[in-house]
Design a protein around this motif. Sequence first.
Motif, PDB file in Angstrom:
ATOM      1  N   ASP A 280       0.838  -1.194   0.000  1.00  0.00           N
ATOM      2  CA  ASP A 280       0.000   0.000   0.000  1.00  0.00           C
ATOM      3  C   ASP A 280       0.876   1.248   0.000  1.00  0.00           C
ATOM      4  O   ASP A 280       1.932   1.282   0.631  1.00  0.00           O
ATOM      5  CB  ASP A 280      -0.903   0.017   1.237  1.00  0.00           C
ATOM      6  CG  ASP A 280      -1.933  -1.099   1.216  1.00  0.00           C
ATOM      7  OD1 ASP A 280      -2.396  -1.452   0.110  1.00  0.00           O
ATOM      8  OD2 ASP A 280      -2.268  -1.619   2.297  1.00  0.00           O
ATOM      9  N   ASP A 281       0.407   2.276  -0.686  1.00  0.00           N
ATOM     10  CA  ASP A 281       1.111   3.551  -0.693  1.00  0.00           C
ATOM     11  C   ASP A 281       0.782   4.286   0.609  1.00  0.00           C
ATOM     12  O   ASP A 281      -0.386   4.490   0.932  1.00  0.00           O
ATOM     13  CB  ASP A 281       0.650   4.377  -1.897  1.00  0.00           C
ATOM     14  CG  ASP A 281       1.469   5.632  -2.102  1.00  0.00           C
ATOM     15  OD1 ASP A 281       2.184   6.042  -1.170  1.00  0.00           O
ATOM     16  OD2 ASP A 281       1.385   6.212  -3.196  1.00  0.00           O
ATOM     17  N   PRO A 282       1.791   4.698   1.376  1.00  0.00           N
ATOM     18  CA  PRO A 282       1.519   5.374   2.646  1.00  0.00           C
ATOM     19  C   PRO A 282       0.993   6.800   2.491  1.00  0.00           C
ATOM     20  O   PRO A 282       0.489   7.377   3.464  1.00  0.00           O
ATOM     21  CB  PRO A 282       2.881   5.380   3.346  1.00  0.00           C
ATOM     22  CG  PRO A 282       3.877   5.293   2.250  1.00  0.00           C
ATOM     23  CD  PRO A 282       3.237   4.462   1.179  1.00  0.00           C
ATOM     24  N   ALA A 283       1.072   7.377   1.308  1.00  0.00           N
ATOM     25  CA  ALA A 283       0.668   8.773   1.113  1.00  0.00           C
ATOM     26  C   ALA A 283      -0.792   8.980   1.499  1.00  0.00           C
ATOM     27  O   ALA A 283      -1.686   8.254   1.034  1.00  0.00           O
ATOM     28  CB  ALA A 283       0.892   9.185  -0.339  1.00  0.00           C
ATOM     29  N   GLY A 284      -1.042   9.940   2.369  1.00  0.00           N
ATOM     30  CA  GLY A 284      -2.397  10.292   2.758  1.00  0.00           C
ATOM     31  C   GLY A 284      -3.050   9.363   3.760  1.00  0.00           C
ATOM     32  O   GLY A 284      -4.218   9.551   4.118  1.00  0.00           O
ATOM     33  N   ARG A 285      -2.329   8.364   4.243  1.00  0.00           N
ATOM     34  CA  ARG A 285      -2.914   7.418   5.187  1.00  0.00           C
ATOM     35  C   ARG A 285      -2.662   7.858   6.626  1.00  0.00           C
ATOM     36  O   ARG A 285      -1.684   8.555   6.909  1.00  0.00           O
ATOM     37  CB  ARG A 285      -2.327   6.011   4.967  1.00  0.00           C
ATOM     38  CG  ARG A 285      -2.725   5.398   3.639  1.00  0.00           C
ATOM     39  CD  ARG A 285      -2.114   4.032   3.451  1.00  0.00           C
ATOM     40  NE  ARG A 285      -2.488   3.437   2.182  1.00  0.00           N
ATOM     41  CZ  ARG A 285      -3.552   2.666   1.995  1.00  0.00           C
ATOM     42  NH1 ARG A 285      -4.339   2.380   3.029  1.00  0.00           N
ATOM     43  NH2 ARG A 285      -3.830   2.184   0.800  1.00  0.00           N
ATOM     44  N   PRO A 286      -3.511   7.430   7.546  1.00  0.00           N
ATOM     45  CA  PRO A 286      -3.275   7.765   8.965  1.00  0.00           C
ATOM     46  C   PRO A 286      -2.032   7.086   9.485  1.00  0.00           C
ATOM     47  O   PRO A 286      -1.539   6.100   8.917  1.00  0.00           O
ATOM     48  CB  PRO A 286      -4.544   7.247   9.658  1.00  0.00           C
ATOM     49  CG  PRO A 286      -5.113   6.219   8.733  1.00  0.00           C
ATOM     50  CD  PRO A 286      -4.759   6.671   7.345  1.00  0.00           C
ATOM     51  N   ILE A 287      -1.523   7.598  10.589  1.00  0.00           N
ATOM     52  CA  ILE A 287      -0.228   7.137  11.089  1.00  0.00           C
ATOM     53  C   ILE A 287      -0.234   5.654  11.421  1.00  0.00           C
ATOM     54  O   ILE A 287       0.776   4.965  11.240  1.00  0.00           O
ATOM     55  CB  ILE A 287       0.194   7.989  12.303  1.00  0.00           C
ATOM     56  CG1 ILE A 287       1.686   7.768  12.594  1.00  0.00           C
ATOM     57  CG2 ILE A 287      -0.677   7.701  13.521  1.00  0.00           C
ATOM     58  CD1 ILE A 287       2.271   8.797  13.533  1.00  0.00           C
ATOM     59  N   GLU A 288      -1.363   5.136  11.880  1.00  0.00           N
ATOM     60  CA  GLU A 288      -1.423   3.707  12.207  1.00  0.00           C
ATOM     61  C   GLU A 288      -1.222   2.853  10.955  1.00  0.00           C
ATOM     62  O   GLU A 288      -0.564   1.801  11.005  1.00  0.00           O
ATOM     63  CB  GLU A 288      -2.773   3.363  12.854  1.00  0.00           C
ATOM     64  CG  GLU A 288      -3.024   4.016  14.196  1.00  0.00           C
ATOM     65  CD  GLU A 288      -3.493   5.463  14.055  1.00  0.00           C
ATOM     66  OE1 GLU A 288      -3.746   5.894  12.902  1.00  0.00           O
ATOM     67  OE2 GLU A 288      -3.596   6.154  15.084  1.00  0.00           O
ATOM     68  N   GLU A 289      -1.792   3.292   9.831  1.00  0.00           N
ATOM     69  CA  GLU A 289      -1.614   2.566   8.582  1.00  0.00           C
ATOM     70  C   GLU A 289      -0.169   2.633   8.098  1.00  0.00           C
ATOM     71  O   GLU A 289       0.381   1.651   7.598  1.00  0.00           O
ATOM     72  CB  GLU A 289      -2.545   3.142   7.511  1.00  0.00           C
ATOM     73  CG  GLU A 289      -4.000   2.770   7.684  1.00  0.00           C
ATOM     74  CD  GLU A 289      -4.217   1.293   7.396  1.00  0.00           C
ATOM     75  OE1 GLU A 289      -3.883   0.841   6.281  1.00  0.00           O
ATOM     76  OE2 GLU A 289      -4.707   0.584   8.293  1.00  0.00           O
ATOM     77  N   VAL A 290       0.449   3.797   8.248  1.00  0.00           N
ATOM     78  CA  VAL A 290       1.843   3.939   7.830  1.00  0.00           C
ATOM     79  C   VAL A 290       2.740   3.050   8.692  1.00  0.00           C
ATOM     80  O   VAL A 290       3.675   2.414   8.190  1.00  0.00           O
ATOM     81  CB  VAL A 290       2.293   5.409   7.909  1.00  0.00           C
ATOM     82  CG1 VAL A 290       3.759   5.547   7.478  1.00  0.00           C
ATOM     83  CG2 VAL A 290       1.417   6.285   7.020  1.00  0.00           C
ATOM     84  N   GLU A 291       2.459   2.972   9.985  1.00  0.00           N
ATOM     85  CA  GLU A 291       3.223   2.085  10.873  1.00  0.00           C
ATOM     86  C   GLU A 291       3.121   0.642  10.392  1.00  0.00           C
ATOM     87  O   GLU A 291       4.122  -0.094  10.378  1.00  0.00           O
ATOM     88  CB  GLU A 291       2.696   2.196  12.310  1.00  0.00           C
ATOM     89  CG  GLU A 291       2.950   3.524  12.993  1.00  0.00           C
ATOM     90  CD  GLU A 291       4.330   3.611  13.616  1.00  0.00           C
ATOM     91  OE1 GLU A 291       5.170   2.718  13.360  1.00  0.00           O
ATOM     92  OE2 GLU A 291       4.585   4.583  14.350  1.00  0.00           O
ATOM     93  N   ARG A 292       1.925   0.231   9.976  1.00  0.00           N
ATOM     94  CA  ARG A 292       1.741  -1.140   9.485  1.00  0.00           C
ATOM     95  C   ARG A 292       2.559  -1.372   8.217  1.00  0.00           C
ATOM     96  O   ARG A 292       3.184  -2.433   8.049  1.00  0.00           O
ATOM     97  CB  ARG A 292       0.255  -1.397   9.223  1.00  0.00           C
ATOM     98  CG  ARG A 292      -0.036  -2.787   8.648  1.00  0.00           C
ATOM     99  CD  ARG A 292      -1.491  -2.932   8.238  1.00  0.00           C
ATOM    100  NE  ARG A 292      -1.885  -1.971   7.221  1.00  0.00           N
ATOM    101  CZ  ARG A 292      -1.584  -2.083   5.933  1.00  0.00           C
ATOM    102  NH1 ARG A 292      -0.855  -3.112   5.508  1.00  0.00           N
ATOM    103  NH2 ARG A 292      -1.988  -1.178   5.071  1.00  0.00           N
ATOM    104  N   ILE A 293       2.567  -0.387   7.327  1.00  0.00           N
ATOM    105  CA  ILE A 293       3.321  -0.514   6.079  1.00  0.00           C
ATOM    106  C   ILE A 293       4.814  -0.612   6.367  1.00  0.00           C
ATOM    107  O   ILE A 293       5.529  -1.414   5.757  1.00  0.00           O
ATOM    108  CB  ILE A 293       3.012   0.683   5.153  1.00  0.00           C
ATOM    109  CG1 ILE A 293       1.559   0.617   4.686  1.00  0.00           C
ATOM    110  CG2 ILE A 293       3.958   0.709   3.957  1.00  0.00           C
ATOM    111  CD1 ILE A 293       1.073   1.875   3.977  1.00  0.00           C
ATOM    112  N   VAL A 294       5.296   0.183   7.322  1.00  0.00           N
ATOM    113  CA  VAL A 294       6.716   0.110   7.695  1.00  0.00           C
ATOM    114  C   VAL A 294       7.053  -1.268   8.250  1.00  0.00           C
ATOM    115  O   VAL A 294       8.101  -1.844   7.927  1.00  0.00           O
ATOM    116  CB  VAL A 294       7.072   1.215   8.715  1.00  0.00           C
ATOM    117  CG1 VAL A 294       8.503   1.038   9.212  1.00  0.00           C
ATOM    118  CG2 VAL A 294       6.904   2.592   8.086  1.00  0.00           C
TER     119      VAL A 294
END
Length: 353
Positions: A280-294
């Motif tokens: 998933d592209d992290p752009a525009g996502r909430p921080i919890e989603e970005v943490e999951r992507i990382v």
Amino acid sequence: MTPDELRSAQKLTMANPERLRLLARVLTHPAGRATAEDLAQYAAADAPRDAVDAPAVADVEQDLDALVAVGLVAVVGPVPSYRVSSRGIARFGAAALAAPRHPGEAALDAHDHEALLDRVVETLTADFAANAGAGTVDRLVRECYSSLSRRIGSSGHLPALAAWLATDRLAAMTEVTHGSPRDVLFVCVHNTGRSQIAAAVTRRLAGDRIRVRTAGTRPVAEPDPMTETVLARRGLDGLIEFPRELTDDIVRASGVIVTMGCGDSCPVYPGRRYLDWPLDDPAGRPIEEVERIVDDITARVRVLLAEIDAADEAGSLDGSPAWIPRGWLPRAARRPWSTVATVLGVKGQRKAR
């Protein structure tokens, strides 16, 4: 520390001229990073011949620690080497290039981009003298500057950004080990999120065992703020870089190319290993989603590093060079490196598709 306090601390730290010279040396180092020992040798070479004491590695380490503390330089790998952060390039890159490189040399005007580019050409010509002539270096530096200015507009840090990009492209064009599995390229669309995360994690875990590059098929001007925030929480924010355009030279120099949503746009060369990570592209996502992507990318990077290490060990056991893909010898490894000039010549320039 508030943003204003950080800026004040950075200005105070960089009031020392030797730290400006240090930043410039790291910025234009052919490996993209340098150890304290490397930088001490640079300083010793620049010291006057009648100097009594050569610069001590401990002194260089102390200056590097000061730069790391204010976010201008980042530590790469468990065995420390150092690279300039994107923040370091943006805020002090021009001043570092303008600072005298050795005692007796005049300082330049940090706003005089032409003079700064001339100095970059002179520095890189010396660093890559075995593989590229002054004319080749000059064309590449000015090509990088022109390309960046069209994409991000007029900016005070353009010469420093051009120096960083030109250094890396020269290294990519002149590396003998083209196609080495220890040269990894991460590619996504905008080069602000997924590829930057993967590069930061790889740099921290692998250090100087892996040469890491990133690129985008449609790069934007700045890194993604939310990605920076999440990586900063993990101590990785200084290991990302400015978005850059995907070019043929960095693909040719890479043995492992990992695409993330842009696989059809990446040039294909024989003997490379191509991977596509559906992320998933992290752009525009909430921080919890970005943490999951990382977390997802970190797990994939660990697997990739384990596979590279295992393949390298298997190659060394059967006596063949570990970086050479089975049954294939890159023709580039048998060519004289004067061909770099051909790659950069007017007729030889090719833009990434």
